[in-house]
Design a protein around this motif. Sequence first.
Motif, PDB file in Angstrom:
ATOM      1  N   ASP A  35       0.831  -1.212   0.000  1.00 17.03           N
ATOM      2  CA  ASP A  35       0.000   0.000   0.000  1.00 17.03           C
ATOM      3  C   ASP A  35       0.863   1.259   0.000  1.00 17.03           C
ATOM      4  O   ASP A  35       0.554   2.229  -0.703  1.00 17.03           O
ATOM      5  N   ARG A  39       0.924   4.256  -2.839  1.00 16.56           N
ATOM      6  CA  ARG A  39       0.516   5.611  -2.438  1.00 16.56           C
ATOM      7  C   ARG A  39       1.630   6.642  -2.632  1.00 16.56           C
ATOM      8  O   ARG A  39       1.383   7.842  -2.481  1.00 16.56           O
ATOM      9  N   CYS A  42       1.434  10.676  -3.975  1.00 19.54           N
ATOM     10  CA  CYS A  42       0.146  11.328  -3.733  1.00 19.54           C
ATOM     11  C   CYS A  42       0.154  12.000  -2.360  1.00 19.54           C
ATOM     12  O   CYS A  42       0.915  11.612  -1.480  1.00 19.54           O
ATOM     13  N   PHE A  44      -2.450  13.113   0.920  1.00 19.11           N
ATOM     14  CA  PHE A  44      -3.694  12.640   1.531  1.00 19.11           C
ATOM     15  C   PHE A  44      -4.156  13.623   2.599  1.00 19.11           C
ATOM     16  O   PHE A  44      -3.343  14.276   3.247  1.00 19.11           O
ATOM     17  N   ILE A  50      -7.205  10.887  -1.214  1.00 16.58           N
ATOM     18  CA  ILE A  50      -6.182  11.479  -2.066  1.00 16.58           C
ATOM     19  C   ILE A  50      -6.599  12.905  -2.423  1.00 16.58           C
ATOM     20  O   ILE A  50      -7.704  13.139  -2.918  1.00 16.58           O
ATOM     21  N   CYS A  55      -0.228   8.885  -8.295  1.00 16.22           N
ATOM     22  CA  CYS A  55       0.235   7.586  -7.790  1.00 16.22           C
ATOM     23  C   CYS A  55      -0.714   6.489  -8.279  1.00 16.22           C
ATOM     24  O   CYS A  55      -1.857   6.762  -8.658  1.00 16.22           O
ATOM     25  N   ALA A  57      -2.339   4.445  -6.588  1.00 16.11           N
ATOM     26  CA  ALA A  57      -3.492   4.296  -5.696  1.00 16.11           C
ATOM     27  C   ALA A  57      -4.716   5.051  -6.206  1.00 16.11           C
ATOM     28  O   ALA A  57      -5.843   4.761  -5.809  1.00 16.11           O
TER      29      ALA A  57
END
Length: 134
Positions: A35, A39, A42, A44, A50, A55, A57
């Motif tokens: 994960d 990610r 990006c 968050f 996001i 990315c 993800a």
Amino acid sequence: MRKRSWGFIVGGMLVALLLAGVVSNYASAHPDGLDSSLRAGCTFDADDEITGGSCPAQQEKEHEIGGPLADYGIAGLDNDFLSTGLSGVLGVLLTFAVAGGAFWLVRRRGSAEAPDAAGSRDAAQPSTAATGQG
């Protein structure tokens, strides 16, 4: 099977059930290695949504099939602690049932073939009386 073997199996099952049912609730909520790598790149927000960057993800979507044990929980159960614990226990029991059944079938097949293999091995080797040795 000897009693000692059964004790080992039952003890291992109890440890696995304890880890899956209770300890799993205290596992890190941070993303694991896969994960984290998906990610990377990006940004968050506080809700883990996001907000920018680029990315892999961003291509994430819900699983098409879903399932009763998706996302480390039981679908429809609102208590997260109970949901995670029960899904872990069900996973351990299902794994034990499948593996135990497979081992039982292999053991059963192996014990049925063992006498034939031993008998044919003895028949293929000449006896000491027939060869004059002994």
